[in-house]
Design a protein around this motif. Structure first.
Motif, PDB file in Angstrom:
ATOM      1  N   ILE A  60       0.860  -1.185   0.000  1.00 26.37           N
ATOM      2  CA  ILE A  60       0.000   0.000   0.000  1.00 26.37           C
ATOM      3  C   ILE A  60       0.897   1.236   0.000  1.00 26.37           C
ATOM      4  O   ILE A  60       1.831   1.320   0.797  1.00 26.37           O
ATOM      5  N   GLY A  61       0.604   2.190  -0.878  1.00 30.50           N
ATOM      6  CA  GLY A  61       1.407   3.407  -0.896  1.00 30.50           C
ATOM      7  C   GLY A  61       0.801   4.465  -1.792  1.00 30.50           C
ATOM      8  O   GLY A  61      -0.330   4.345  -2.252  1.00 30.50           O
ATOM      9  N   ASN A  62       1.573   5.541  -2.033  1.00 35.26           N
ATOM     10  CA  ASN A  62       1.102   6.596  -2.933  1.00 35.26           C
ATOM     11  C   ASN A  62       1.971   6.615  -4.177  1.00 35.26           C
ATOM     12  O   ASN A  62       3.124   6.195  -4.153  1.00 35.26           O
ATOM     13  N   ASP A  63       1.382   7.078  -5.267  1.00 37.91           N
ATOM     14  CA  ASP A  63       2.072   7.089  -6.555  1.00 37.91           C
ATOM     15  C   ASP A  63       1.882   8.464  -7.196  1.00 37.91           C
ATOM     16  O   ASP A  63       0.796   8.775  -7.706  1.00 37.91           O
ATOM     17  N   LYS A  74       2.372  -7.596  -5.272  1.00 39.69           N
ATOM     18  CA  LYS A  74       3.742  -7.898  -5.696  1.00 39.69           C
ATOM     19  C   LYS A  74       4.058  -9.388  -5.576  1.00 39.69           C
ATOM     20  O   LYS A  74       5.182  -9.800  -5.833  1.00 39.69           O
ATOM     21  N   GLY A  75       3.072 -10.188  -5.171  1.00 37.22           N
ATOM     22  CA  GLY A  75       3.295 -11.619  -5.009  1.00 37.22           C
ATOM     23  C   GLY A  75       3.102 -12.375  -6.307  1.00 37.22           C
ATOM     24  O   GLY A  75       2.926 -11.791  -7.381  1.00 37.22           O
ATOM     25  N   GLN A 112     -12.434   6.662  -7.513  1.00 38.44           N
ATOM     26  CA  GLN A 112     -12.114   5.620  -6.534  1.00 38.44           C
ATOM     27  C   GLN A 112     -12.387   4.245  -7.115  1.00 38.44           C
ATOM     28  O   GLN A 112     -13.182   4.099  -8.030  1.00 38.44           O
ATOM     29  N   SER A 113     -11.697   3.264  -6.570  1.00 42.55           N
ATOM     30  CA  SER A 113     -11.922   1.866  -6.943  1.00 42.55           C
ATOM     31  C   SER A 113     -12.256   1.088  -5.683  1.00 42.55           C
ATOM     32  O   SER A 113     -11.732   1.378  -4.602  1.00 42.55           O
ATOM     33  N   THR A 114     -13.105   0.103  -5.829  1.00 41.93           N
ATOM     34  CA  THR A 114     -13.471  -0.734  -4.684  1.00 41.93           C
ATOM     35  C   THR A 114     -12.290  -1.608  -4.287  1.00 41.93           C
ATOM     36  O   THR A 114     -11.654  -2.239  -5.138  1.00 41.93           O
ATOM     37  N   GLU A 124      -1.079  -6.970 -10.385  1.00 45.63           N
ATOM     38  CA  GLU A 124      -2.151  -5.988 -10.569  1.00 45.63           C
ATOM     39  C   GLU A 124      -1.993  -4.823  -9.597  1.00 45.63           C
ATOM     40  O   GLU A 124      -1.626  -4.994  -8.443  1.00 45.63           O
ATOM     41  N   GLN A 125      -2.279  -3.625 -10.105  1.00 43.27           N
ATOM     42  CA  GLN A 125      -2.287  -2.422  -9.276  1.00 43.27           C
ATOM     43  C   GLN A 125      -3.700  -1.858  -9.254  1.00 43.27           C
ATOM     44  O   GLN A 125      -4.331  -1.691 -10.302  1.00 43.27           O
ATOM     45  N   LEU A 126      -4.190  -1.567  -8.066  1.00 37.21           N
ATOM     46  CA  LEU A 126      -5.512  -0.970  -7.913  1.00 37.21           C
ATOM     47  C   LEU A 126      -5.321   0.446  -7.396  1.00 37.21           C
ATOM     48  O   LEU A 126      -4.618   0.656  -6.403  1.00 37.21           O
TER      49      LEU A 126
END
Length: 198
Positions: A60-63, A74-75, A112-114, A124-126
């Protein structure tokens, strides 16, 4: 000719003689035990290999380039999200609109995304929340700095679970990432008031 008595199977059982049938039974039992141990060890190794092949790892972070808060898998296996908690100043928020209001930022002009109950594929990146322009993103970052935290509890397809926690979602690139991922027996059942619904 020996007068040692015959055993039921017809072999001689002289005092001090070898009981070949008893010896054979002991050897057969040892071989069976060894085979059982080997089968158990093989099953353990196979399970470890399967676990490694379906292991998820959420970050979890900011981009800044996409002006968003992100959740990345990342798995190497899918991550099944079981629960999400977002806090502003330590207080749980039910959704992004309430979180933005608590930050003093107008609760509009964002996408926003659920996250809750989603399955993230490997790689995958959400984008949990993103902003259309730089000014809004900068305003959000300034308000959120040091105040917004997120916990995401997720499981693998084998039912093994972890919780990914970032205590400071908005932080400068010079600061170390305040991310912690730790194993859980199972994801906690959060009270409704603490469950993030976006």
């Amino acid at each position: 000719m020996s007068d040692a008595p015959l055993s039921p199977d017809g072999s001689r059982n002289a005092k001090g003689g070898v009981r070949w049938d008893a010896f054979a039974a002991i050897v057969a039992s040892l071989v069976g035990l060894l085979a059982l141990i080997l089968a158990g060890y093989t099953a353990h190794i196979q399970r470890q290999q399967v676990r490694a092949q379906v292991w998820p790892y959420l970050v979890i972070g900011n981009d800044d380039p996409t002006r968003s808060l992100t959740v990345d898998n990342k798995g190497v296996g899918p991550a099944i999200v079981r629960s999400v908690e977002v806090r502003v100043d330590g207080k749980p928020q039910p959704d992004w609109i309430h979180a933005m209001t608590a930050l003093g930022v107008p609760p509009h002009h964002f996408s926003q995304s659920t996250i809750s109950r989603e399955v993230l594929s490997p790689g995958e990146q959400l984008m949990a929340i993103s902003f259309p322009d730089e000014d809004l993103w900068d305003r959000f970052k300034t308000a959120a700095y040091g105040r917004v935290a997120m916990d995401v509890c997720f499981c693998s397809t084998l039912g093994e679970c972890w919780i990914s926690s970032n205590r400071n979602l908005i932080s400068p690139a010079t600061m170390p990432l305040q991310l912690r991922v730790q194993p859980m027996g199972q994801c906690p059942r959060l009270p409704k008031a603490e469950t993030f619904n976006n």
